[in-house]
Design a protein around this motif. Sequence first.
Motif, mmCIF file in Angstrom:
data_model
loop_
_atom_site.group_PDB
_atom_site.id
_atom_site.type_symbol
_atom_site.label_atom_id
_atom_site.label_comp_id
_atom_site.label_asym_id
_atom_site.label_seq_id
_atom_site.Cartn_x
_atom_site.Cartn_y
_atom_site.Cartn_z
ATOM 1 N N GLU A 1 23.317 -6.847 97.797
ATOM 2 C CA GLU A 1 23.360 -8.285 97.975
ATOM 3 C C GLU A 1 23.148 -8.952 96.632
ATOM 4 O OE1 GLU A 1 20.610 -9.766 100.880
ATOM 5 O OE2 GLU A 1 20.990 -8.077 102.213
ATOM 6 N N VAL A 2 23.848 -10.051 96.421
ATOM 7 C CA VAL A 2 23.689 -10.805 95.181
ATOM 8 C C VAL A 2 23.874 -12.283 95.491
ATOM 9 C CG1 VAL A 2 26.119 -10.555 94.557
ATOM 10 C CG2 VAL A 2 24.442 -10.981 92.776
ATOM 11 N N LEU A 3 23.116 -13.113 94.799
ATOM 12 C CA LEU A 3 23.280 -14.556 94.920
ATOM 13 C C LEU A 3 24.066 -15.033 93.712
ATOM 14 C CD1 LEU A 3 19.647 -15.497 95.970
ATOM 15 C CD2 LEU A 3 21.659 -15.292 97.435
ATOM 16 N N ILE A 4 25.091 -15.827 93.944
ATOM 17 C CA ILE A 4 25.931 -16.333 92.860
ATOM 18 C C ILE A 4 25.842 -17.852 92.863
ATOM 19 C CG2 ILE A 4 28.273 -16.511 91.964
ATOM 20 C CD1 ILE A 4 28.836 -13.787 93.275
ATOM 21 N N TYR A 5 25.527 -18.406 91.702
ATOM 22 C CA TYR A 5 25.404 -19.850 91.562
ATOM 23 C C TYR A 5 26.431 -20.343 90.555
ATOM 24 C CZ TYR A 5 20.880 -18.713 93.551
ATOM 25 O OH TYR A 5 19.877 -18.227 94.351
ATOM 26 N N PRO A 6 27.367 -21.156 90.977
ATOM 27 C CA PRO A 6 28.328 -21.729 90.032
ATOM 28 C C PRO A 6 27.667 -22.841 89.225
ATOM 29 C CG PRO A 6 28.712 -22.611 92.206
ATOM 30 C CD PRO A 6 27.624 -21.579 92.355
ATOM 31 N N ASP A 7 28.333 -23.313 88.231
ATOM 32 C CA ASP A 7 27.841 -24.420 87.431
ATOM 33 C C ASP A 7 27.829 -25.672 88.307
ATOM 34 O OD1 ASP A 7 27.319 -26.432 85.628
ATOM 35 O OD2 ASP A 7 28.699 -25.689 84.113
ATOM 36 N N SER A 8 26.696 -26.323 88.394
ATOM 37 C CA SER A 8 26.567 -27.486 89.270
ATOM 38 C C SER A 8 27.212 -28.746 88.697
ATOM 39 C CB SER A 8 25.097 -27.791 89.528
ATOM 40 O OG SER A 8 24.499 -28.306 88.357
ATOM 41 N N GLN A 9 27.513 -28.748 87.395
ATOM 42 C CA GLN A 9 28.068 -29.927 86.731
ATOM 43 C C GLN A 9 27.127 -31.120 86.863
ATOM 44 O OE1 GLN A 9 31.097 -29.946 84.935
ATOM 45 N NE2 GLN A 9 30.846 -27.766 85.197
ATOM 46 N N SER A 10 25.830 -30.842 86.955
ATOM 47 C CA SER A 10 24.842 -31.887 87.154
ATOM 48 C C SER A 10 24.124 -32.219 85.861
ATOM 49 C CB SER A 10 23.809 -31.413 88.188
ATOM 50 O OG SER A 10 22.773 -32.345 88.299
ATOM 51 N N GLY A 11 23.787 -33.466 85.681
ATOM 52 C CA GLY A 11 22.984 -33.883 84.540
ATOM 53 C C GLY A 11 21.503 -33.771 84.860
ATOM 54 N N ASP A 12 21.160 -33.696 86.143
ATOM 55 C CA ASP A 12 19.774 -33.564 86.584
ATOM 56 C C ASP A 12 19.670 -32.277 87.392
ATOM 57 O OD1 ASP A 12 17.227 -33.719 87.618
ATOM 58 O OD2 ASP A 12 17.630 -35.453 88.902
ATOM 59 N N TYR A 13 19.038 -31.267 86.812
ATOM 60 C CA TYR A 13 18.982 -29.952 87.446
ATOM 61 C C TYR A 13 17.784 -29.772 88.369
ATOM 62 C CZ TYR A 13 22.804 -28.486 84.489
ATOM 63 O OH TYR A 13 24.029 -28.374 83.898
ATOM 64 N N SER A 14 16.971 -30.804 88.595
ATOM 65 C CA SER A 14 15.785 -30.639 89.438
ATOM 66 C C SER A 14 16.165 -30.273 90.878
ATOM 67 C CB SER A 14 14.917 -31.889 89.400
ATOM 68 O OG SER A 14 15.650 -33.023 89.827
ATOM 69 N N GLY A 15 17.141 -30.932 91.451
ATOM 70 C CA GLY A 15 17.590 -30.596 92.797
ATOM 71 C C GLY A 15 18.251 -29.233 92.854
ATOM 72 N N TRP A 16 19.026 -28.921 91.836
ATOM 73 C CA TRP A 16 19.719 -27.638 91.740
ATOM 74 C C TRP A 16 18.700 -26.498 91.635
ATOM 75 C CZ3 TRP A 16 24.206 -26.023 93.032
ATOM 76 C CH2 TRP A 16 24.754 -24.871 92.484
ATOM 77 N N GLU A 17 17.653 -26.714 90.856
ATOM 78 C CA GLU A 17 16.602 -25.703 90.702
ATOM 79 C C GLU A 17 15.977 -25.384 92.052
ATOM 80 O OE1 GLU A 17 12.402 -25.019 88.277
ATOM 81 O OE2 GLU A 17 13.336 -26.995 88.297
ATOM 82 N N GLN A 18 15.733 -26.398 92.858
ATOM 83 C CA GLN A 18 15.128 -26.184 94.167
ATOM 84 C C GLN A 18 16.073 -25.410 95.085
ATOM 85 O OE1 GLN A 18 11.862 -26.899 94.536
ATOM 86 N NE2 GLN A 18 12.140 -25.592 96.295
ATOM 87 N N ILE A 19 17.363 -25.687 95.024
ATOM 88 C CA ILE A 19 18.348 -24.936 95.814
ATOM 89 C C ILE A 19 18.301 -23.458 95.438
ATOM 90 C CG2 ILE A 19 20.834 -24.542 96.143
ATOM 91 C CD1 ILE A 19 21.165 -27.632 95.921
ATOM 92 N N VAL A 20 18.258 -23.176 94.149
ATOM 93 C CA VAL A 20 18.223 -21.784 93.679
ATOM 94 C C VAL A 20 16.947 -21.094 94.158
ATOM 95 C CG1 VAL A 20 18.063 -20.346 91.611
ATOM 96 C CG2 VAL A 20 19.714 -22.218 91.695
ATOM 97 N N LYS A 21 15.806 -21.741 94.001
ATOM 98 C CA LYS A 21 14.533 -21.140 94.421
ATOM 99 C C LYS A 21 14.515 -20.896 95.928
ATOM 100 C CE LYS A 21 11.638 -22.834 90.679
ATOM 101 N NZ LYS A 21 10.545 -23.736 90.285
ATOM 102 N N ASN A 22 14.985 -21.862 96.708
ATOM 103 C CA ASN A 22 14.995 -21.709 98.161
ATOM 104 C C ASN A 22 15.927 -20.583 98.602
ATOM 105 O OD1 ASN A 22 13.162 -23.784 98.480
ATOM 106 N ND2 ASN A 22 14.709 -25.323 98.956
ATOM 107 N N SER A 23 17.102 -20.483 98.003
ATOM 108 C CA SER A 23 18.033 -19.424 98.407
ATOM 109 C C SER A 23 17.491 -18.051 98.021
ATOM 110 C CB SER A 23 19.420 -19.657 97.816
ATOM 111 O OG SER A 23 19.396 -19.588 96.410
ATOM 112 N N ALA A 24 16.804 -17.948 96.879
ATOM 113 C CA ALA A 24 16.199 -16.673 96.486
ATOM 114 C C ALA A 24 15.095 -16.277 97.463
ATOM 115 C CB ALA A 24 15.660 -16.760 95.062
ATOM 116 N N LYS A 25 14.335 -17.262 97.920
ATOM 117 C CA LYS A 25 13.260 -16.993 98.877
ATOM 118 C C LYS A 25 13.830 -16.540 100.222
ATOM 119 C CE LYS A 25 9.693 -19.669 98.736
ATOM 120 N NZ LYS A 25 8.798 -20.838 98.858
#
Length: 182
Positions: free
Chosen positions: A145-169
């Motif tokens: 199993e692997v989690l793949i995260y594409p480039d979010s194209q976001s200027g604010d990565y705070s929401g993106w960071e939470q998505i990554v942490k939640n999916s890893a959990k």
Amino acid sequence: MTVAIVALAALVTGGYIYKDAIQSRIARTVAVVSGQEIKPLLDSESRYIRQIVAKDNSTSRTIMWQSDSSEPDAVIAYRLVGSDDIKTLSATDTAFTDDGSTTYIHEGTITDLTPDTKYEYRVGYSTDRRSDWYSLETSGAGEYEVLIYPDSQSGDYSGWEQIVKNSAKRNPHASRSISICL
């Protein structure tokens, strides 16, 4: 007096903003002056170092990174964790232009790795410039199993960071050894 304060504030702010670049230049200068055999890479020589999902993550891994300059002698060095036996392979040096800005993509695939084994790798140029060591752990033979995260194209990565942490959990068995550029 006001001009001096503004100049000092600009220097401190600029120093903070560019602290990583300044620190990498200081480390390179110290290595050169002290005669170190292997010199650290500058930030402009090794951005976005990442592992790419391979066809078979139990026996191979693709390593990719960017630099500001063409580096035809780009290499990837790797070894078993704890070993002094370092193997090296050549990496590509391909120009990439986006929005009028050209950078260089370096890439190479390490093959013939052993399943369920811990390795380390680093990237560099010539025989004397290298990045720090990064971990690389092969998966077991069979499915993984692997989690793949594409480039979010976001200027604010705070929401993106939470998505990554939640999916890893939520996916604790997903491979932790795959680094995808966010």
